[in-house]
Write a protein that holds these residues in place. Structure first.
Motif, PDB file in Angstrom:
ATOM      1  N   UNK A  36       0.859  -1.182   0.000  1.00  0.00           N
ATOM      2  CA  UNK A  36       0.000   0.000   0.000  1.00  0.00           C
ATOM      3  C   UNK A  36       0.894   1.229   0.000  1.00  0.00           C
ATOM      4  N   UNK A  37       0.469   2.230  -0.759  1.00  0.00           N
ATOM      5  CA  UNK A  37       1.246   3.457  -0.913  1.00  0.00           C
ATOM      6  C   UNK A  37       0.323   4.642  -0.662  1.00  0.00           C
ATOM      7  N   UNK A  38       0.744   5.556   0.190  1.00  0.00           N
ATOM      8  CA  UNK A  38      -0.074   6.717   0.499  1.00  0.00           C
ATOM      9  C   UNK A  38       0.105   7.842  -0.503  1.00  0.00           C
ATOM     10  N   UNK A  39      -0.956   8.625  -0.696  1.00  0.00           N
ATOM     11  CA  UNK A  39      -0.905   9.837  -1.513  1.00  0.00           C
ATOM     12  C   UNK A  39      -1.286  11.005  -0.623  1.00  0.00           C
ATOM     13  N   UNK A  40      -0.583  12.113  -0.751  1.00  0.00           N
ATOM     14  CA  UNK A  40      -0.903  13.318   0.012  1.00  0.00           C
ATOM     15  C   UNK A  40      -1.356  14.428  -0.926  1.00  0.00           C
ATOM     16  N   UNK A 297      -6.749   2.938  -5.338  1.00  0.00           N
ATOM     17  CA  UNK A 297      -6.592   2.862  -6.784  1.00  0.00           C
ATOM     18  C   UNK A 297      -5.420   1.932  -7.087  1.00  0.00           C
ATOM     19  N   UNK A 298      -5.511   1.143  -8.151  1.00  0.00           N
ATOM     20  CA  UNK A 298      -4.335   0.386  -8.559  1.00  0.00           C
ATOM     21  C   UNK A 298      -3.241   1.336  -9.025  1.00  0.00           C
ATOM     22  N   UNK A 320      -2.629   3.999  -3.189  1.00  0.00           N
ATOM     23  CA  UNK A 320      -2.357   3.203  -4.375  1.00  0.00           C
ATOM     24  C   UNK A 320      -2.047   1.795  -3.914  1.00  0.00           C
ATOM     25  N   UNK A 321      -2.570   0.814  -4.638  1.00  0.00           N
ATOM     26  CA  UNK A 321      -2.332  -0.593  -4.312  1.00  0.00           C
ATOM     27  C   UNK A 321      -1.561  -1.216  -5.471  1.00  0.00           C
TER      28      UNK A 321
END
Length: 322
Positions: A36-40, A297-298, A320-321
């Motif tokens: 899993x990836x974070x977006x700011x 979101x992928x 983001x996954x």
């Protein structure tokens, strides 16, 4: 591996997924396979070239918060880290990818029972909320105004303020966002896209204004939030959602008897930042702090994720996954 590259500033469409060589962990580094990836919001401003800060030299792989599993370690790193579930900042870039190499000193073990997605939701936003809560010190019975109330940080800050016994007024831009804020403990909500929202805050507080205002919006909203703070209260600006931070001159604040609280006081040292991150994940594992993972979101749809955030069409944390 697949990674999202930013090679020019512009709209969300400039984010493109490309096949990229796997990073190789160097001295003191580990390689994380991301789950899993974070977006700011700031990352969307950087992408557009409008961030209220120095812009990076391009090209870059954006992203500063990930969770996943350590799949390799570099020289000088304890081999026991391999196979561990961890969350980590990246130093500012590199996160929008299937794998990322980071300094081993940055990784934080994910407690048992905490999902990768929640770990990312708590890593940066949780430590920010905990740091803010420490410096504004909401007390039982105080009125606390929290802007962008359905965002990742603010939805966590609402939980911390209400746990301290404060009475939270959530400010956001839609009924849906206010309902989310109230589900996290806000006592009242105001839509600051509607005329008269500041007057509504005064009505809720019996004409007295608030004891504390936390402003992530900036601009006119931030100025109005500051003016709602009563004598003896505190004001903290921690974002620039409107494109500019709220700047209040110390003389003006002193003249109104309002204490300006700085974000610097919340994060006095790298050691303090790490300790807050560890605490945030521990609070999440204990179910005392619940991040809002509003949408995922992928990896190949990073542009769509940025577009949704820019349109203010998201709730809580966007991930983001890979």
């Amino acid at each position: 591996m697949r990674a999202v590259w930013l090679r020019e500033f512009g709209g969300p469409e400039v984010l493109r997924v490309e096949e990229t060589p796997d990073p190789v962990p160097g001295e003191g580094q580990v390689l994380i396979e991301t789950a899993a990836v974070g977006i700011t919001f700031v990352e969307t401003q950087v992408r557009s070239g409008s961030a209220p800060m120095p812009l990076p030299e391009l090209p870059i792989i954006p992203g500063n918060g990930v969770a996943g599993t350590v799949v390799a370690v570099g020289p000088g790193v304890d081999a026991a880290l391999a196979g561990q579930r961890v969350a980590s900042t990246t130093g500012g870039t590199g996160g929008y990818a299937e794998k990322v190499a980071v300094d081993a000193s940055l990784v934080i073990p994910i407690p048992d029972g905490l999902h990768h997605r929640d770990a990312v939701g708590l890593l940066n936003d949780g430590r920010t909320a905990l740091g803010i809560a420490q410096v504004i010190a909401p007390a039982a019975g105080e009125w606390v105004l929290i802007g962008a109330a359905a965002s990742g940080v603010s939805s966590l800050l609402i939980q911390l303020a209400t746990r301290a016994g404060a009475r939270v007024i959530a400010a956001a831009g839609s009924r849906t966002k206010l309902e989310l804020a109230q589900s996290r403990g806000a006592e009242a909500g105001v839509d600051y896209t509607q005329p008269g929202w500041a007057e509504r805050v005064r009505e809720v507080t019996g004409g007295l204004g608030v004891d504390v205002a936390c402003d992530p919006a900036g601009g006119d909203i931030g100025r109005a939030a500051f003016e709602l703070v009563r004598e003896g209260g505190r004001f903290l600006a921690f974002g620039a959602g409107s494109g500019s931070m709220t700047v209040i001159e110390p003389e003006e604040a002193a003249g109104r008897g309002v204490t300006l609280v700085s974000m610097g006081a919340a994060f006095p040292s790298p050691e303090a930042v790490r300790e807050l991150s560890v605490r945030a994940l521990a609070e999440g594992a204990a179910d005392r702090l619940r991040p809002v993972i509003g949408q995922t979101f992928p990896l190949e749809r990073a542009a769509d994720a940025h577009a949704a955030i820019a349109k203010r069409a998201t709730l809580g944390k966007t991930l983001l996954i890979p």
